[in-house]
Design a protein around this motif. Structure first.
Motif, PDB file in Angstrom:
ATOM      1  N   ILE A  59      34.470 -13.246 -19.997  1.00  0.00           N
ATOM      2  CA  ILE A  59      35.618 -13.864 -19.324  1.00  0.00           C
ATOM      3  C   ILE A  59      36.754 -12.862 -19.229  1.00  0.00           C
ATOM      4  O   ILE A  59      37.141 -12.239 -20.208  1.00  0.00           O
ATOM      5  CB  ILE A  59      36.083 -15.127 -20.077  1.00  0.00           C
ATOM      6  N   SER A  60      37.295 -12.701 -18.024  1.00  0.00           N
ATOM      7  CA  SER A  60      38.377 -11.746 -17.800  1.00  0.00           C
ATOM      8  C   SER A  60      39.729 -12.444 -17.931  1.00  0.00           C
ATOM      9  O   SER A  60      39.950 -13.513 -17.356  1.00  0.00           O
ATOM     10  CB  SER A  60      38.242 -11.126 -16.403  1.00  0.00           C
ATOM     11  N   THR A  61      40.621 -11.845 -18.703  1.00  0.00           N
ATOM     12  CA  THR A  61      41.984 -12.380 -18.851  1.00  0.00           C
ATOM     13  C   THR A  61      42.986 -11.497 -18.108  1.00  0.00           C
ATOM     14  O   THR A  61      44.186 -11.585 -18.331  1.00  0.00           O
ATOM     15  CB  THR A  61      42.373 -12.461 -20.340  1.00  0.00           C
ATOM     16  N   SER A  62      42.504 -10.652 -17.205  1.00  0.00           N
ATOM     17  CA  SER A  62      43.371  -9.717 -16.483  1.00  0.00           C
ATOM     18  C   SER A  62      44.181 -10.427 -15.400  1.00  0.00           C
ATOM     19  O   SER A  62      43.869 -11.554 -14.991  1.00  0.00           O
ATOM     20  CB  SER A  62      42.533  -8.607 -15.842  1.00  0.00           C
ATOM     21  N   LYS A  63      45.226  -9.740 -14.945  1.00  0.00           N
ATOM     22  CA  LYS A  63      46.030 -10.267 -13.840  1.00  0.00           C
ATOM     23  C   LYS A  63      45.206 -10.338 -12.567  1.00  0.00           C
ATOM     24  O   LYS A  63      45.404 -11.213 -11.727  1.00  0.00           O
ATOM     25  CB  LYS A  63      47.258  -9.385 -13.626  1.00  0.00           C
ATOM     26  N   THR A  64      44.262  -9.417 -12.423  1.00  0.00           N
ATOM     27  CA  THR A  64      43.390  -9.416 -11.241  1.00  0.00           C
ATOM     28  C   THR A  64      42.548 -10.685 -11.183  1.00  0.00           C
ATOM     29  O   THR A  64      42.375 -11.284 -10.126  1.00  0.00           O
ATOM     30  CB  THR A  64      42.476  -8.176 -11.237  1.00  0.00           C
ATOM     31  N   ALA A  65      42.038 -11.124 -12.337  1.00  0.00           N
ATOM     32  CA  ALA A  65      41.240 -12.355 -12.391  1.00  0.00           C
ATOM     33  C   ALA A  65      42.074 -13.545 -11.924  1.00  0.00           C
ATOM     34  O   ALA A  65      41.591 -14.396 -11.169  1.00  0.00           O
ATOM     35  CB  ALA A  65      40.725 -12.588 -13.813  1.00  0.00           C
ATOM     36  N   TYR A  66      43.327 -13.570 -12.352  1.00  0.00           N
ATOM     37  CA  TYR A  66      44.218 -14.660 -11.939  1.00  0.00           C
ATOM     38  C   TYR A  66      44.469 -14.605 -10.428  1.00  0.00           C
ATOM     39  O   TYR A  66      44.486 -15.631  -9.751  1.00  0.00           O
ATOM     40  CB  TYR A  66      45.542 -14.569 -12.698  1.00  0.00           C
TER      41      TYR A  66
END
Length: 198
Positions: free
Chosen positions: A180-187
């Protein structure tokens, strides 16, 4: 200028689903004596019209095609809700069952020009490439002055995972290793999808 992307997907039930997405260009004036073509927003009415023509071509009576499409237009009440928990994990909630969520996510990815490298309906994963225009650059200080080189934003690989949660579906962005990605890009990816799904 208009063009349409048609995507054909087997459902595994001796039926095939067809998805149609519109892309348009418009001519705009640049300066006093020059015009350029630039992308314009998708037109849902043109999509409905072209889908109607395709249905008629495939053997559906014209009146029946119009009625079926009109019913689908009225059903667009469901909303997509974007959330982020205390741990920074972003997810999109679709208030619809998994089969419909899978189809709509596929159409949304087409509309926002993601490159879909692969898909696996049984696991609920789309494998996509995305170039984030807002991602932090890894360039060195001096390399930024190399103006003769083209500035191409590198594409990164992500997984868009759809999970069944009772009568709703949850969408999350995973990195290329399946975490699971918590990056700003994922958002940002989920925000782009929400714009198409709400």
């Amino acid at each position: 200028r208009d063009k349409y992307r048609v995507r054909i997907e087997a459902t595994g039930e001796q039926t095939t689903e067809i998805y149609l997405t519109h892309y348009g260009m418009e001519e705009v004036l640049e300066g006093e004596d020059r015009t350029i073509w630039q992308a314009r927003a998708r037109d849902p009415e043109l999509e409905v019209e072209m889908l109607s023509r395709l249905m008629i071509f495939l053997g559906v009576e014209e009146q029946k095609a119009r009625v079926l499409l009109a019913k689908q237009q009225k059903k667009k009440i469901i909303r997509a809700v974007l959330s982020r928990n205390d741990e920074g994990v972003s997810y999109l909630i679709l208030k619809e069952p998994y089969p419909r969520a899978w189809r709509r996510i596929g159409v949304a990815l087409d509309r926002v020009n993601f490159i879909v490298n692969d898909r696996n309906r049984s696991t609920g994963i789309y494998y996509v490439e995305y170039a984030d225009p807002f991602a932090e650059s890894n360039k060195s200080f001096f390399s930024k002055f190399a103006f003769w080189k083209k500035d191409i934003t590198a594409k990164s690989t992500y997984q868009i995972k759809i999970q069944k949660k009772q009568d709703i579906s949850q969408v999350q962005v995973l990195d290329n290793k399946g975490k699971i990605s918590t990056s700003k890009t994922a958002y940002r990816i989920l925000s782009l999808l929400q714009e198409q799904l709400k």
